[in-house]
Design a protein around this motif. Sequence first.
Motif, PDB file in Angstrom:
ATOM      1  N   GLU A 161      48.791   0.315   5.312  1.00 44.36           N
ATOM      2  CA  GLU A 161      47.384   0.076   4.999  1.00 44.36           C
ATOM      3  C   GLU A 161      47.161   0.083   3.486  1.00 44.36           C
ATOM      4  OE1 GLU A 161      43.553  -0.909   5.915  1.00 44.36           O
ATOM      5  OE2 GLU A 161      45.214  -0.658   7.324  1.00 44.36           O
ATOM      6  N   ALA A 162      47.857   0.976   2.789  1.00 37.20           N
ATOM      7  CA  ALA A 162      47.758   1.009   1.329  1.00 37.20           C
ATOM      8  C   ALA A 162      48.305  -0.275   0.714  1.00 37.20           C
ATOM      9  CB  ALA A 162      48.509   2.228   0.781  1.00 37.20           C
ATOM     10  N   GLU A 209      43.818   6.560  13.214  1.00 39.13           N
ATOM     11  CA  GLU A 209      43.754   5.235  12.621  1.00 39.13           C
ATOM     12  C   GLU A 209      43.734   5.315  11.098  1.00 39.13           C
ATOM     13  OE1 GLU A 209      40.195   3.598  14.170  1.00 39.13           O
ATOM     14  OE2 GLU A 209      40.988   3.307  16.197  1.00 39.13           O
ATOM     15  N   PRO A 210      44.571   4.520  10.416  1.00 41.15           N
ATOM     16  CA  PRO A 210      44.473   4.425   8.956  1.00 41.15           C
ATOM     17  C   PRO A 210      43.111   3.860   8.566  1.00 41.15           C
ATOM     18  CG  PRO A 210      46.538   3.486   9.746  1.00 41.15           C
ATOM     19  CD  PRO A 210      45.688   3.729  10.957  1.00 41.15           C
ATOM     20  N   VAL A 256      42.943   5.851   0.732  1.00 34.85           N
ATOM     21  CA  VAL A 256      43.567   5.427   1.990  1.00 34.85           C
ATOM     22  C   VAL A 256      44.058   6.690   2.703  1.00 34.85           C
ATOM     23  CG1 VAL A 256      45.309   3.967   3.070  1.00 34.85           C
ATOM     24  CG2 VAL A 256      44.311   3.288   0.870  1.00 34.85           C
ATOM     25  N   PHE A 257      43.553   6.918   3.899  1.00 33.72           N
ATOM     26  CA  PHE A 257      43.915   8.115   4.658  1.00 33.72           C
ATOM     27  C   PHE A 257      43.918   7.771   6.138  1.00 33.72           C
ATOM     28  CE2 PHE A 257      39.409   7.900   4.798  1.00 33.72           C
ATOM     29  CZ  PHE A 257      38.978   8.578   5.923  1.00 33.72           C
ATOM     30  N   VAL A 262      46.534   7.454  -2.067  1.00 30.38           N
ATOM     31  CA  VAL A 262      47.199   7.307  -0.771  1.00 30.38           C
ATOM     32  C   VAL A 262      47.509   8.706  -0.238  1.00 30.38           C
ATOM     33  CG1 VAL A 262      49.122   6.279   0.482  1.00 30.38           C
ATOM     34  CG2 VAL A 262      48.218   5.133  -1.552  1.00 30.38           C
ATOM     35  N   VAL A 263      46.946   9.038   0.913  1.00 25.13           N
ATOM     36  CA  VAL A 263      47.127  10.358   1.527  1.00 25.13           C
ATOM     37  C   VAL A 263      48.153  10.235   2.649  1.00 25.13           C
ATOM     38  CG1 VAL A 263      46.016  12.297   2.680  1.00 25.13           C
ATOM     39  CG2 VAL A 263      44.750  10.961   0.977  1.00 25.13           C
ATOM     40  N   SER A 264      49.334  10.798   2.433  1.00 24.35           N
ATOM     41  CA  SER A 264      50.410  10.772   3.433  1.00 24.35           C
ATOM     42  C   SER A 264      50.810  12.207   3.767  1.00 24.35           C
ATOM     43  CB  SER A 264      51.612   9.967   2.910  1.00 24.35           C
ATOM     44  OG  SER A 264      52.246  10.662   1.859  1.00 24.35           O
TER      45      SER A 264
END
Length: 312
Positions: free
Chosen positions: A99-100, A197-198, A186-187, A81-83
């Motif tokens: 989204e994740a 957009e995710p 997920v990015f 997960v890229v936050s």
Amino acid sequence: MAASVRELRAKIRSTQATKKITRAMELIAASRIIKAQQRAAAAAPYARELTRAVSAVATFSNVDHPLTREKENPTKAAVLVVSSDRGLAGSYSSAVLKEAERLVEKLRGEGKDVDLYLSGRKAEAYYNFRQRPFITSWTGFSDKPEYSDAREIGNTLVDAFNLDADDLSEDSDASPEHAVDELHVVFTRFRSMLTQEPDVIRLLPLEVVEGTEAPADDDVLPLYEFEPSATDVLDALLPKYVHSRIYYCLLQASASELAARQKAMKSATDNAEELIQKYTRTANQARQAGITQEISEIVGGANALAEATAGE
């Protein structure tokens, strides 16, 4: 009334200070996003050509490589997960986290256990607050990632996927209980300054035809001679391919974060300006009402004094 005017003036000063901060953050994000877009654009040709090379090798070598092999009955998946590391970016982090969550529910619905790998302090705080476990996290580079950051993440994830090869890298956090059968990322994909957009991609097992870097249907793949062998070439190319894909995701997320922050800070600046105008009008009305009341009291006092003098 005087107390009310003083309170309103204090609110005006406070809002003006907030406006200066949000305006400065908007300008900083605007100056950085151009560089982030340029870095993402500069990385695209390398990712595209590397994809072509991997496509040719995987297509014409007929080598059964661990990173391209579909495992039978997969039971465990890893999700990166890229936050972001910082807030004040609107719904940027919350959108990618939602989204994740949807991806995790989907994978668990397919009967797969999920290991979480996190990039960014916001994702780390999200799962820590909910006391939900994750394997490891990387922080401190969300707005300006380097290729070394992608390589470190990629080594850990490739090792988790390829644990049975007994060739773990020195900087890997993977351990046998963290072995997975597939890997998802997920990015946030940068579409424009107004749209981010995710997105979700499956990174392993390798799906070569994926994303904007994939060759077109009528694209002619180059021919290669493999030395010393196709297996050795794949061993060298596939980790670099994974690193470049992760780096591309980090760059897309960086540009998206800065665009979201600029938009959020512009909205905050506009809202602060509206509040200042509202407080100013209210303060002026209160001041005018106070002046009118004072004049009325003076006139009333003068009239009373005149009547008292005339009665004498």
